[in-house]
Design a protein around this motif. Structure first.
Motif, mmCIF file in Angstrom:
data_model
loop_
_atom_site.group_PDB
_atom_site.id
_atom_site.type_symbol
_atom_site.label_atom_id
_atom_site.label_comp_id
_atom_site.label_asym_id
_atom_site.label_seq_id
_atom_site.Cartn_x
_atom_site.Cartn_y
_atom_site.Cartn_z
ATOM 1 N N ARG A 143 3.868 -28.806 49.313
ATOM 2 C CA ARG A 143 4.175 -28.604 47.894
ATOM 3 C C ARG A 143 5.674 -28.559 47.603
ATOM 4 O O ARG A 143 6.071 -28.579 46.442
ATOM 5 C CB ARG A 143 3.522 -27.312 47.390
ATOM 6 C CG ARG A 143 2.001 -27.378 47.417
ATOM 7 C CD ARG A 143 1.360 -26.287 46.597
ATOM 8 N NE ARG A 143 -0.086 -26.345 46.742
ATOM 9 C CZ ARG A 143 -0.757 -25.778 47.733
ATOM 10 N NH1 ARG A 143 -0.117 -25.095 48.664
ATOM 11 N NH2 ARG A 143 -2.076 -25.889 47.794
ATOM 12 N N ASN A 144 6.506 -28.484 48.645
ATOM 13 C CA ASN A 144 7.955 -28.404 48.406
ATOM 14 C C ASN A 144 8.495 -29.627 47.670
ATOM 15 O O ASN A 144 9.513 -29.539 46.989
ATOM 16 C CB ASN A 144 8.711 -28.216 49.727
ATOM 17 C CG ASN A 144 8.448 -26.845 50.347
ATOM 18 O OD1 ASN A 144 7.886 -25.964 49.693
ATOM 19 N ND2 ASN A 144 8.840 -26.668 51.598
ATOM 20 N N TYR A 155 7.394 -30.883 45.121
ATOM 21 C CA TYR A 155 7.269 -30.704 43.674
ATOM 22 C C TYR A 155 8.426 -29.887 43.086
ATOM 23 O O TYR A 155 8.515 -29.698 41.881
ATOM 24 C CB TYR A 155 5.944 -30.007 43.325
ATOM 25 C CG TYR A 155 4.722 -30.797 43.730
ATOM 26 C CD1 TYR A 155 4.526 -32.109 43.301
ATOM 27 C CD2 TYR A 155 3.757 -30.226 44.558
ATOM 28 C CE1 TYR A 155 3.406 -32.839 43.675
ATOM 29 C CE2 TYR A 155 2.629 -30.943 44.945
ATOM 30 C CZ TYR A 155 2.464 -32.248 44.491
ATOM 31 O OH TYR A 155 1.356 -32.955 44.872
ATOM 32 N N ALA A 183 5.511 -26.057 41.188
ATOM 33 C CA ALA A 183 5.037 -25.638 42.508
ATOM 34 C C ALA A 183 4.944 -24.121 42.571
ATOM 35 O O ALA A 183 5.779 -23.413 41.993
ATOM 36 C CB ALA A 183 5.981 -26.136 43.594
#
Lengths: 288, 288
Positions: free
Chosen positions: A186-187, A189, A270
């Motif tokens: 998710r980083n 995002y 995120a």
């Protein structure tokens, strides 16, 4: 590396290897592998004769409004990565075969009503069901779980204890970027600014560790420190910062024994989670 | 014969034997052994290198108004009988150690709302929990269950299928007196007259088998025949006579495939159960 999909084939094969004294290491995943998974496989590679990785997007652990259908899948890339990390057997069961009967329901009554579990009713029921099945199919000596999802580790350790699975659970430390940010798919995002701020999450957890080493022992003092740093140094919004005994995940009033400090912070696109587990001997002197 | 009480000792010992290729046969009991249990142990003796019997009066499978406290116990006599039947390891776990944690609840949703299960809410939840624990502790290749309690066999087979336990369930036929009466510790509660009548239960089940062989295929016809014989030839009261597919325990409208005819009859001080399992090829001609 061998790919297998049939449950009884993989079960019979591994049972016969086990009878010959082979040690089996197991890494359960939902696929779409990243560095975290590969670290688990590499840890398994060092300590076992046979490394088995399963890839199964388990429908039972997704809620009705969650992303089971859209969960990312890339079996070819996964197979290449698994092979490169030293996996011997890649097990791809099919949902129809995994859940061809369902007369038994498993329910987790503890360790689930806090942290992310409190927001995902039934999630861990699905996790313990699939993990029980996979443990019975694979028969691992060691099973590897990442501490990024520390609550999952706690629930699985409870499962192993309560049902006496003959499996050693190996807690594998979270893999981090050089600046300390926990690796996560998710980083990507995060905006550029958010990415620059995000290391504050881990940095504030490390602060907490220092404060506790210096003698601070009241949970709220620690939580406030973390909260202040995140509020003042990031644009994110704190979802929770909580401290519990580990792996019991029960409230504690003094920072003694083994405990977890866990947090979740929402950025624009995120939601990041991170945690630190600290073990503090009860005999050490405390200066509050 | 070796007696063991500590869970991790028996688990580690058997795991190391298994790694050396030894086959393990397992007979779970609640003790107060009778000929039925010994028949299970003797069957295990023939097919395995190591025979393990557990004796554990499992509190979880007794209802609040049932006889957990007064359930008969005689560990010395049990040990002598187990040794004579060829048991290698007698496992006596303690309830405190067996249930030292309870974050996982198991619930059986099928095969339980018929026969005796419909009268004992939660009983089979306790059975599958303790059997899962025992399977994980003992790691048997084969586990032996008597068909006297056919519903238990059905539930355990469902458990093994659903959670993929690597255990072969061996169905052991009911042990009978010479006149056909199923052996039971409760037979001593029959009066002399009742004892003389009681063989009608099994005899009427054998009648049913003959009628089905002759081509009768409607369940109600069979049930009526059994009911008439028990009513006219015994002083007992029929509690139930039911026919289901086996091991699914689902309603069937025609006597095809594998099915069970099970009955319970109340006498003055004893309630007797018995059953017969019939396998009928779907291709055989039917003359209704």
């Amino acid at each position: 590396m061998q790919k297998m999909t049939n449950i009884s084939s993989v079960q019979e094969y591994l049972l016969s290897e086990k009878r010959q004294g082979k040690k089996i290491g197991f890494v359960p995943t939902m696929g779409f592998l990243h560095e975290g998974h590969l670290t688990l496989a590499e840890a398994a590679r060092k300590e076992n004769d046979i490394v088995v990785m399963s890839i199964f997007v388990n429908p039972l652990q997704f809620g009705p409004n969650e992303d089971f259908e859209s969960y990312p899948r890339n079996p070819e890339r996964d197979a290449a990565l698994a092979a490169s990390a030293g996996v011997d057997i890649l097990f791809f069961p099919e949902a129809d075969e995994m859940y061809s009967g369902s007369s038994i329901k498993m329910h987790v009554t503890e360790r689930t009503d806090v942290l992310c579990g409190s927001r995902r009713t039934g999630h861990f029921d699905g996790v313990v069901t699939v993990v029980s099945k996979l443990f019975n199919i694979i028969g691992p000596d060691n099973a590897y779980f990442g501490l990024k999802d520390a609550q999952q580790v706690a629930v699985i350790e409870g499962l192993v204890h309560d049902l006496n699975f003959p499996v050693n659970i190996v807690r594998v430390p979270t893999v981090r970027e050089e600046d300390g940010l926990a690796k996560s798919s998710r980083n990507v995002y995060l905006s550029e600014t958010e990415r620059a701020e995000a290391p504050v999450l881990y940095s504030s957890l490390k602060d907490a560790e220092s404060l506790i080493e210096e003698g601070k022992s009241i949970p709220q003092t620690i939580i406030s420190h973390i909260q202040n740093r995140i509020n003042s140094e990031t644009s994110g919004t704190v979802d929770y910062i909580e401290i519990y005994s580990f792996p019991e995940l029960e409230d504690i009033h003094s920072l003694q024994g083994e405990f977890i400090i866990a947090l979740a912070v929402k950025f624009q696109k995120a939601r990041l989670i991170d945690n630190i587990i600290i073990k503090k001997s009860q005999e050490e002197k405390q200066n509050v």
